[in-house]
Design a protein around this motif. Structure first.
Motif: not given
Lengths: 233, 234
Positions: A96-97, A100-102, A104-105, A108, B74, B77
Protein backbone atom coordinates in the motif's frame (compact mmCIF):
# COMPACT_ATOMS: atom_id res chain seq x y z
CA UNK A 1 -27.39 -2.03 4.40
CA UNK A 2 -31.08 -2.23 3.65
CA UNK A 3 -31.82 1.37 2.68
CA UNK A 4 -31.11 2.58 -0.81
CA UNK A 5 -27.87 4.50 -0.87
CA UNK A 6 -27.57 7.70 -2.83
CA UNK A 7 -24.30 7.93 -4.72
CA UNK A 8 -23.64 10.92 -6.93
CA UNK A 9 -20.46 11.86 -8.78
CA UNK A 10 -19.75 15.40 -9.95
CA UNK A 11 -17.21 15.53 -12.76
CA UNK A 12 -16.24 16.79 -16.19
CA UNK A 13 -15.91 14.46 -19.17
CA UNK A 14 -12.37 15.48 -20.10
CA UNK A 15 -10.82 15.29 -16.63
CA UNK A 16 -8.41 12.42 -15.91
CA UNK A 17 -9.18 12.94 -12.23
CA UNK A 18 -12.91 12.34 -12.75
CA UNK A 19 -12.16 9.08 -14.57
CA UNK A 20 -10.65 7.63 -11.42
CA UNK A 21 -13.75 7.40 -9.21
CA UNK A 22 -15.79 6.21 -12.22
CA UNK A 23 -13.50 3.20 -12.61
CA UNK A 24 -13.52 2.52 -8.86
CA UNK A 25 -17.32 2.67 -8.60
CA UNK A 26 -17.70 0.26 -11.51
CA UNK A 27 -15.09 -2.12 -10.08
CA UNK A 28 -17.31 -2.28 -6.99
CA UNK A 29 -20.54 -2.48 -9.04
CA UNK A 30 -21.92 0.60 -7.32
CA UNK A 31 -24.81 2.39 -9.03
CA UNK A 32 -24.33 6.12 -9.18
CA UNK A 33 -25.74 9.26 -10.75
CA UNK A 34 -23.27 11.25 -12.77
CA UNK A 35 -23.53 15.03 -12.95
CA UNK A 36 -21.54 16.83 -15.64
CA UNK A 37 -20.25 20.16 -14.37
CA UNK A 38 -19.58 23.09 -16.67
CA UNK A 39 -16.27 24.41 -15.41
CA UNK A 40 -16.03 27.05 -18.12
CA UNK A 41 -19.50 28.31 -17.32
CA UNK A 42 -20.63 28.63 -13.74
CA UNK A 43 -20.09 25.94 -11.18
CA UNK A 44 -23.22 24.38 -9.74
CA UNK A 45 -24.50 25.23 -6.26
CA UNK A 46 -23.96 21.61 -5.31
CA UNK A 47 -20.30 21.71 -6.32
CA UNK A 48 -19.63 24.98 -4.48
CA UNK A 49 -21.37 23.64 -1.37
CA UNK A 50 -19.61 20.26 -1.48
CA UNK A 51 -16.11 21.53 -2.15
CA UNK A 52 -15.96 25.06 -0.75
CA UNK A 53 -12.20 24.87 -0.21
CA UNK A 54 -11.10 24.06 -3.75
CA UNK A 55 -14.32 24.26 -5.86
CA UNK A 56 -13.05 21.43 -8.06
CA UNK A 57 -14.23 18.13 -9.45
CA UNK A 58 -14.46 15.25 -8.92
CA UNK A 59 -16.69 15.21 -5.88
CA UNK A 60 -18.39 12.07 -4.65
CA UNK A 61 -21.57 12.52 -2.68
CA UNK A 62 -22.48 9.45 -0.64
CA UNK A 63 -25.83 9.91 1.06
CA UNK A 64 -25.24 13.66 0.78
CA UNK A 65 -21.77 13.58 2.43
CA UNK A 66 -19.07 14.97 0.12
CA UNK A 67 -15.72 13.29 -0.42
CA UNK A 68 -13.18 15.23 -2.43
CA UNK A 69 -9.92 14.66 -4.29
CA UNK A 70 -9.77 11.82 -6.74
CA UNK A 71 -7.40 9.41 -5.01
CA UNK A 72 -9.10 10.09 -1.68
CA UNK A 73 -12.40 9.19 -3.33
CA UNK A 74 -10.93 5.98 -4.75
CA UNK A 75 -9.70 4.94 -1.28
CA UNK A 76 -13.06 5.83 0.21
CA UNK A 77 -14.85 3.68 -2.38
CA UNK A 78 -12.46 0.81 -1.69
CA UNK A 79 -13.07 0.99 2.06
CA UNK A 80 -16.81 1.58 1.95
CA UNK A 81 -17.73 -1.15 -0.53
CA UNK A 82 -15.00 -3.45 0.69
CA UNK A 83 -17.00 -6.65 0.45
CA UNK A 84 -17.87 -6.11 -3.21
CA UNK A 85 -15.53 -6.51 -6.16
CA UNK A 86 -11.73 -6.73 -6.01
CA UNK A 87 -9.61 -4.79 -3.50
CA UNK A 88 -8.39 -1.61 -5.14
CA UNK A 89 -5.52 -0.97 -2.73
CA UNK A 90 -3.33 -3.96 -1.87
CA UNK A 91 -3.89 -5.50 1.57
CA UNK A 92 -0.25 -5.61 2.64
CA UNK A 93 0.82 -2.31 4.34
CA UNK A 94 4.14 -2.19 2.50
CA UNK A 95 2.51 -2.70 -0.90
CA UNK A 96 0.00 0.00 0.00
CA UNK A 97 2.84 2.36 0.88
CA UNK A 98 4.45 1.67 -2.50
CA UNK A 99 1.16 2.31 -4.34
CA UNK A 100 0.73 5.61 -2.45
CA UNK A 101 4.32 6.64 -3.12
CA UNK A 102 4.09 6.16 -6.87
CA UNK A 103 0.66 7.70 -7.15
CA UNK A 104 1.98 10.77 -5.30
CA UNK A 105 4.89 10.82 -7.79
CA UNK A 106 2.44 10.78 -10.70
CA UNK A 107 0.20 13.51 -9.27
CA UNK A 108 2.77 15.78 -7.61
CA UNK A 109 5.76 15.50 -9.95
CA UNK A 110 5.03 13.81 -13.25
CA UNK A 111 1.72 15.31 -14.34
CA UNK A 112 2.55 18.86 -13.18
CA UNK A 113 5.67 18.63 -15.38
CA UNK A 114 3.51 17.63 -18.34
CA UNK A 115 0.99 20.37 -17.67
CA UNK A 116 3.76 22.99 -17.35
CA UNK A 117 5.37 21.83 -20.60
CA UNK A 118 2.00 21.99 -22.32
CA UNK A 119 1.18 25.55 -21.36
CA UNK A 120 4.61 27.22 -21.46
CA UNK A 121 5.32 29.53 -24.38
CA UNK A 122 9.09 29.12 -24.04
CA UNK A 123 10.45 26.46 -26.39
CA UNK A 124 13.34 25.84 -24.01
CA UNK A 125 11.08 25.28 -21.04
CA UNK A 126 8.85 23.04 -23.14
CA UNK A 127 11.77 20.86 -24.23
CA UNK A 128 13.08 20.64 -20.69
CA UNK A 129 9.62 19.81 -19.41
CA UNK A 130 9.06 17.04 -21.92
CA UNK A 131 12.45 15.62 -20.97
CA UNK A 132 11.30 15.52 -17.35
CA UNK A 133 8.05 13.82 -18.37
CA UNK A 134 9.96 11.20 -20.37
CA UNK A 135 12.30 10.65 -17.43
CA UNK A 136 9.29 10.15 -15.19
CA UNK A 137 7.84 7.59 -17.58
CA UNK A 138 11.14 5.70 -17.52
CA UNK A 139 10.99 5.56 -13.73
CA UNK A 140 7.38 4.43 -13.88
CA UNK A 141 8.29 1.73 -16.39
CA UNK A 142 10.99 0.45 -14.00
CA UNK A 143 8.59 0.63 -11.08
CA UNK A 144 5.98 -1.28 -13.04
CA UNK A 145 8.42 -4.08 -13.85
CA UNK A 146 9.53 -4.32 -10.21
CA UNK A 147 6.07 -4.16 -8.66
CA UNK A 148 4.00 -6.18 -11.15
CA UNK A 149 6.42 -9.13 -11.16
CA UNK A 150 5.19 -10.27 -14.56
CA UNK A 151 1.48 -9.75 -13.98
CA UNK A 152 -0.72 -7.60 -16.22
CA UNK A 153 -1.31 -4.73 -13.83
CA UNK A 154 0.70 -3.03 -11.13
CA UNK A 155 -0.51 -5.14 -8.23
CA UNK A 156 -1.93 -8.22 -9.88
CA UNK A 157 -4.18 -9.55 -12.56
CA UNK A 158 -6.93 -6.99 -11.99
CA UNK A 159 -6.89 -3.21 -12.06
CA UNK A 160 -5.86 -1.55 -8.81
CA UNK A 161 -4.91 1.80 -7.29
CA UNK A 162 -1.74 2.50 -9.26
CA UNK A 163 -3.32 1.43 -12.52
CA UNK A 164 -6.24 3.80 -11.92
CA UNK A 165 -3.92 6.63 -10.94
CA UNK A 166 -1.58 6.51 -13.94
CA UNK A 167 -4.07 4.96 -16.34
CA UNK A 168 -6.40 7.95 -16.00
CA UNK A 169 -3.85 10.01 -17.96
CA UNK A 170 -3.44 7.59 -20.88
CA UNK A 171 -6.19 9.02 -23.09
CA UNK A 172 -4.69 12.48 -22.59
CA UNK A 173 -1.26 11.19 -23.65
CA UNK A 174 -2.71 9.52 -26.73
CA UNK A 175 -4.71 12.64 -27.58
CA UNK A 176 -1.54 14.75 -27.39
CA UNK A 177 0.16 12.26 -29.66
CA UNK A 178 -2.66 12.72 -32.21
CA UNK A 179 -2.65 16.49 -31.88
CA UNK A 180 1.07 17.15 -31.65
CA UNK A 181 2.74 14.00 -32.91
CA UNK A 182 4.49 13.79 -29.55
CA UNK A 183 5.09 10.10 -28.82
CA UNK A 184 5.47 9.84 -25.07
CA UNK A 185 4.24 6.23 -24.97
CA UNK A 186 7.23 4.99 -26.92
CA UNK A 187 7.48 1.18 -27.10
CA UNK A 188 11.20 1.35 -27.79
CA UNK A 189 11.83 3.27 -24.55
CA UNK A 190 9.16 2.03 -22.14
CA UNK A 191 8.03 -1.35 -23.52
CA UNK A 192 6.51 -2.71 -20.31
CA UNK A 193 4.54 0.42 -19.56
CA UNK A 194 3.23 0.55 -23.14
CA UNK A 195 2.05 -3.04 -22.90
CA UNK A 196 0.38 -2.20 -19.58
CA UNK A 197 -1.25 0.86 -21.19
CA UNK A 198 -2.82 -1.32 -23.91
CA UNK A 199 -4.08 -3.81 -21.32
CA UNK A 200 -5.53 -0.99 -19.23
CA UNK A 201 -7.33 0.72 -22.10
CA UNK A 202 -8.77 -2.60 -23.36
CA UNK A 203 -10.20 -3.50 -19.98
CA UNK A 204 -14.00 -3.80 -20.14
CA UNK A 205 -14.66 -1.32 -17.34
CA UNK A 206 -12.07 1.23 -18.50
CA UNK A 207 -13.26 1.09 -22.12
CA UNK A 208 -16.73 2.24 -21.11
CA UNK A 209 -15.54 5.04 -18.87
CA UNK A 210 -12.72 6.88 -20.64
CA UNK A 211 -13.52 9.57 -23.19
CA UNK A 212 -12.66 8.97 -26.85
CA UNK A 213 -9.15 9.93 -27.88
CA UNK A 214 -10.38 11.94 -30.88
CA UNK A 215 -12.83 13.92 -28.77
CA UNK A 216 -10.08 14.81 -26.26
CA UNK A 217 -7.66 15.72 -29.06
CA UNK A 218 -10.26 18.07 -30.57
CA UNK A 219 -10.91 19.61 -27.14
CA UNK A 220 -7.19 20.15 -26.49
CA UNK A 221 -6.87 21.77 -29.90
CA UNK A 222 -9.73 24.15 -29.06
CA UNK A 223 -8.16 25.02 -25.68
CA UNK A 224 -4.88 25.76 -27.37
CA UNK A 225 -6.54 28.02 -29.94
CA UNK A 226 -8.27 29.96 -27.16
CA UNK A 227 -4.98 30.32 -25.25
CA UNK A 228 -3.14 31.52 -28.34
CA UNK A 229 -5.75 34.08 -29.34
CA UNK A 230 -5.88 35.32 -25.73
CA UNK A 231 -2.15 35.89 -25.74
CA UNK A 232 -2.38 37.84 -29.01
CA UNK A 233 -5.21 40.17 -27.94
CA UNK B 1 10.82 2.22 24.35
CA UNK B 2 8.39 -0.67 24.41
CA UNK B 3 7.67 -4.06 22.98
CA UNK B 4 6.90 -4.71 19.33
CA UNK B 5 3.97 -6.95 18.51
CA UNK B 6 3.16 -9.42 15.74
CA UNK B 7 5.42 -11.96 14.07
CA UNK B 8 6.59 -9.87 11.10
CA UNK B 9 6.77 -6.82 13.34
CA UNK B 10 9.78 -8.25 15.13
CA UNK B 11 11.86 -7.09 12.22
CA UNK B 12 14.34 -4.34 12.76
CA UNK B 13 13.05 -0.77 12.44
CA UNK B 14 15.30 2.09 11.41
CA UNK B 15 14.42 5.71 10.71
CA UNK B 16 16.63 8.00 8.63
CA UNK B 17 15.83 11.56 9.58
CA UNK B 18 16.98 15.08 10.24
CA UNK B 19 16.18 16.80 13.54
CA UNK B 20 14.82 20.09 12.10
CA UNK B 21 12.44 18.38 9.70
CA UNK B 22 8.72 18.52 10.51
CA UNK B 23 8.22 15.56 8.19
CA UNK B 24 10.62 13.43 10.21
CA UNK B 25 8.85 14.58 13.38
CA UNK B 26 5.57 13.14 12.09
CA UNK B 27 7.07 9.71 11.72
CA UNK B 28 8.69 9.80 15.17
CA UNK B 29 5.40 10.76 16.80
CA UNK B 30 3.61 7.91 15.00
CA UNK B 31 6.25 5.38 16.07
CA UNK B 32 6.04 6.66 19.66
CA UNK B 33 2.25 6.36 19.68
CA UNK B 34 2.58 2.71 18.78
CA UNK B 35 5.49 2.11 21.18
CA UNK B 36 7.69 0.86 18.36
CA UNK B 37 11.38 0.52 19.20
CA UNK B 38 13.52 1.86 16.40
CA UNK B 39 17.01 3.01 15.64
CA UNK B 40 17.18 6.68 14.68
CA UNK B 41 19.89 7.76 12.27
CA UNK B 42 20.56 11.48 12.09
CA UNK B 43 21.23 12.50 8.49
CA UNK B 44 21.02 16.27 8.92
CA UNK B 45 24.69 16.87 8.08
CA UNK B 46 24.73 14.36 5.28
CA UNK B 47 21.57 14.40 3.21
CA UNK B 48 23.48 12.90 0.30
CA UNK B 49 24.60 9.96 2.35
CA UNK B 50 24.71 6.57 0.74
CA UNK B 51 21.82 5.39 2.87
CA UNK B 52 19.49 8.17 1.78
CA UNK B 53 20.37 7.80 -1.91
CA UNK B 54 20.09 4.04 -1.70
CA UNK B 55 16.67 3.98 -0.10
CA UNK B 56 15.13 6.98 -1.78
CA UNK B 57 16.74 7.34 -5.21
CA UNK B 58 13.64 9.09 -6.62
CA UNK B 59 13.44 12.04 -4.22
CA UNK B 60 16.69 11.79 -2.25
CA UNK B 61 14.75 12.91 0.82
CA UNK B 62 14.18 11.99 4.42
CA UNK B 63 12.34 10.63 6.35
CA UNK B 64 12.84 7.07 5.25
CA UNK B 65 11.53 4.27 7.44
CA UNK B 66 13.23 0.93 7.00
CA UNK B 67 11.29 -2.04 8.33
CA UNK B 68 13.21 -5.28 7.93
CA UNK B 69 14.81 -4.46 4.61
CA UNK B 70 11.85 -2.59 3.12
CA UNK B 71 12.03 1.18 2.74
CA UNK B 72 8.92 3.31 3.15
CA UNK B 73 9.13 6.91 2.00
CA UNK B 74 7.21 10.16 2.51
CA UNK B 75 6.04 11.23 5.90
CA UNK B 76 2.27 10.77 5.57
CA UNK B 77 2.81 7.42 3.84
CA UNK B 78 5.03 6.36 6.71
CA UNK B 79 2.47 7.44 9.30
CA UNK B 80 -0.20 5.40 7.52
CA UNK B 81 2.16 2.45 7.23
CA UNK B 82 2.92 2.58 10.96
CA UNK B 83 -0.80 2.77 11.72
CA UNK B 84 -1.55 -0.24 9.51
CA UNK B 85 1.39 -2.36 10.65
CA UNK B 86 1.42 -1.95 14.44
CA UNK B 87 -2.15 -2.53 15.45
CA UNK B 88 -1.81 -2.17 19.21
CA UNK B 89 -1.84 1.35 20.59
CA UNK B 90 -4.40 3.97 19.63
CA UNK B 91 -5.41 4.14 15.94
CA UNK B 92 -3.96 7.13 14.15
CA UNK B 93 -6.52 7.25 11.35
CA UNK B 94 -10.19 6.95 12.27
CA UNK B 95 -12.02 3.73 11.42
CA UNK B 96 -14.97 5.27 9.57
CA UNK B 97 -14.22 5.62 5.81
CA UNK B 98 -15.73 9.12 5.62
CA UNK B 99 -13.71 10.39 8.60
CA UNK B 100 -10.59 8.81 7.09
CA UNK B 101 -11.22 10.64 3.81
CA UNK B 102 -11.53 13.93 5.73
CA UNK B 103 -8.31 13.25 7.65
CA UNK B 104 -6.42 12.45 4.44
CA UNK B 105 -7.82 15.54 2.72
CA UNK B 106 -6.71 17.90 5.49
CA UNK B 107 -3.21 16.50 5.69
CA UNK B 108 -2.77 17.01 1.95
CA UNK B 109 -4.14 20.56 2.38
CA UNK B 110 -1.71 21.15 5.23
CA UNK B 111 1.23 20.11 3.07
CA UNK B 112 0.15 21.83 -0.11
CA UNK B 113 -1.04 25.08 1.43
CA UNK B 114 0.18 25.58 5.02
CA UNK B 115 3.66 24.22 4.64
CA UNK B 116 4.02 25.87 1.25
CA UNK B 117 3.01 29.25 2.74
CA UNK B 118 5.39 28.89 5.69
CA UNK B 119 8.16 28.13 3.24
CA UNK B 120 6.88 30.92 1.01
CA UNK B 121 7.37 33.49 3.78
CA UNK B 122 10.84 32.11 4.57
CA UNK B 123 12.10 32.28 1.00
CA UNK B 124 10.28 35.47 -0.05
CA UNK B 125 12.52 37.89 -1.91
CA UNK B 126 10.61 41.07 -1.22
CA UNK B 127 7.92 42.68 0.91
CA UNK B 128 5.17 41.92 -1.62
CA UNK B 129 5.94 38.22 -1.82
CA UNK B 130 6.17 38.00 1.95
CA UNK B 131 2.85 39.74 2.50
CA UNK B 132 1.12 37.45 0.01
CA UNK B 133 2.54 34.32 1.66
CA UNK B 134 1.59 35.60 5.12
CA UNK B 135 -1.96 36.37 3.98
CA UNK B 136 -2.24 32.84 2.58
CA UNK B 137 -0.94 31.42 5.85
CA UNK B 138 -3.53 33.37 7.83
CA UNK B 139 -6.24 31.97 5.55
CA UNK B 140 -4.95 28.46 6.25
CA UNK B 141 -5.10 29.06 10.00
CA UNK B 142 -8.69 30.28 9.78
CA UNK B 143 -9.72 27.17 7.83
CA UNK B 144 -7.89 24.88 10.21
CA UNK B 145 -9.55 26.56 13.19
CA UNK B 146 -12.93 25.70 11.64
CA UNK B 147 -11.78 22.18 10.90
CA UNK B 148 -10.55 21.76 14.46
CA UNK B 149 -13.93 22.77 15.84
CA UNK B 150 -15.69 20.35 13.48
CA UNK B 151 -13.38 17.38 13.99
CA UNK B 152 -12.70 17.67 17.71
CA UNK B 153 -16.37 18.11 18.62
CA UNK B 154 -15.37 19.64 21.95
CA UNK B 155 -12.62 17.12 22.68
CA UNK B 156 -8.88 17.87 22.91
CA UNK B 157 -7.56 16.93 19.49
CA UNK B 158 -8.51 16.82 15.80
CA UNK B 159 -8.59 13.06 16.33
CA UNK B 160 -10.87 13.32 19.35
CA UNK B 161 -9.58 12.27 22.75
CA UNK B 162 -6.21 11.27 21.39
CA UNK B 163 -3.94 12.63 18.69
CA UNK B 164 -4.69 11.43 15.20
CA UNK B 165 -3.65 11.93 11.60
CA UNK B 166 -4.50 15.63 11.33
CA UNK B 167 -2.94 16.42 14.73
CA UNK B 168 0.30 14.79 13.60
CA UNK B 169 0.20 16.46 10.17
CA UNK B 170 -0.41 19.96 11.49
CA UNK B 171 1.29 19.63 14.87
CA UNK B 172 4.60 18.87 13.18
CA UNK B 173 4.44 22.35 11.61
CA UNK B 174 4.08 24.14 14.97
CA UNK B 175 7.88 24.43 15.31
CA UNK B 176 8.41 26.17 11.93
CA UNK B 177 5.29 28.27 12.61
CA UNK B 178 6.65 29.48 15.96
CA UNK B 179 9.99 30.29 14.31
CA UNK B 180 8.17 32.33 11.68
CA UNK B 181 6.21 34.13 14.43
CA UNK B 182 9.50 35.12 16.03
CA UNK B 183 10.91 36.54 12.80
CA UNK B 184 7.77 38.24 11.51
CA UNK B 185 6.49 39.30 14.95
CA UNK B 186 3.04 38.15 13.84
CA UNK B 187 1.04 35.57 15.75
CA UNK B 188 -0.51 33.10 13.34
CA UNK B 189 -2.08 31.08 16.12
CA UNK B 190 -3.74 33.50 18.51
CA UNK B 191 -6.10 33.02 21.47
CA UNK B 192 -8.55 35.55 19.98
CA UNK B 193 -8.61 34.59 16.29
CA UNK B 194 -7.87 30.85 16.61
CA UNK B 195 -8.76 29.90 20.20
CA UNK B 196 -9.25 26.21 19.41
CA UNK B 197 -5.85 25.87 17.75
CA UNK B 198 -4.19 27.98 20.44
CA UNK B 199 -5.11 25.61 23.26
CA UNK B 200 -4.76 22.53 21.06
CA UNK B 201 -1.12 23.47 20.39
CA UNK B 202 -0.29 23.38 24.12
CA UNK B 203 -1.98 19.99 24.49
CA UNK B 204 -0.12 18.67 21.45
CA UNK B 205 3.26 19.82 22.77
CA UNK B 206 2.56 18.19 26.13
CA UNK B 207 1.52 14.79 24.69
CA UNK B 208 3.79 11.96 25.78
CA UNK B 209 4.41 10.85 22.18
CA UNK B 210 5.35 14.38 21.11
CA UNK B 211 7.26 15.95 23.99
CA UNK B 212 10.41 13.78 23.79
CA UNK B 213 10.91 14.40 20.05
CA UNK B 214 9.74 17.98 19.47
CA UNK B 215 12.84 20.05 18.57
CA UNK B 216 13.72 22.99 20.79
CA UNK B 217 12.45 26.29 19.34
CA UNK B 218 15.67 28.21 19.96
CA UNK B 219 17.61 25.53 18.10
CA UNK B 220 15.12 25.79 15.23
CA UNK B 221 15.56 29.58 15.18
CA UNK B 222 19.35 29.15 14.87
CA UNK B 223 18.83 26.58 12.15
CA UNK B 224 16.52 28.97 10.27
CA UNK B 225 19.13 31.73 10.46
CA UNK B 226 21.65 29.41 8.80
CA UNK B 227 19.31 28.03 6.19
CA UNK B 228 17.31 31.13 5.16
CA UNK B 229 18.12 34.73 4.48
CA UNK B 230 16.53 36.15 7.60
CA UNK B 231 17.88 39.67 7.01
CA UNK B 232 14.64 40.45 5.18
CA UNK B 233 12.85 40.33 8.53
CA UNK B 234 14.78 43.22 10.01
Amino acid sequence: MGDKEEVKLLGVWYSPYAIRPKIALRLKSVDYDYVEEDLFGSKSELLLKSNPVHKKVPVLLHNVKPIIESLNIVEYIDETWNSSGPSILPSDPHDRAIARFWSAFVDNKWFPALRAAAITKSEDAKAKGIEEVEGGLLRLDEAFVAISKGRSFFCGDVIGFMDICLGSFLVLLKAREKLKGEKLLDESKIPSLCKWADEFLSDDIVKNVVPEIDRVAKFLGELEAIAQSASRS
Amino acid sequence: MGVMNGSNNDEYVKLLGAWPSPFVLRTRIALNLKHVAYEYLEEEDNLNSESVLNYNPVHKQIPILIHGNKPIRESLNIVMYVDETWLSGPPILPSDPFDRAIARFWDVYIDEHCFTSINGVAISKDEEERKAAMAKLEQCMALLEETFQECSKGRGFFGGDNIGFIDIGFGSLLGPLKVLEKFTRVKFIHPDTTPGLFHWADRFYAHEAVKPVMPDIEKLVQFAKLKFDTSIFK
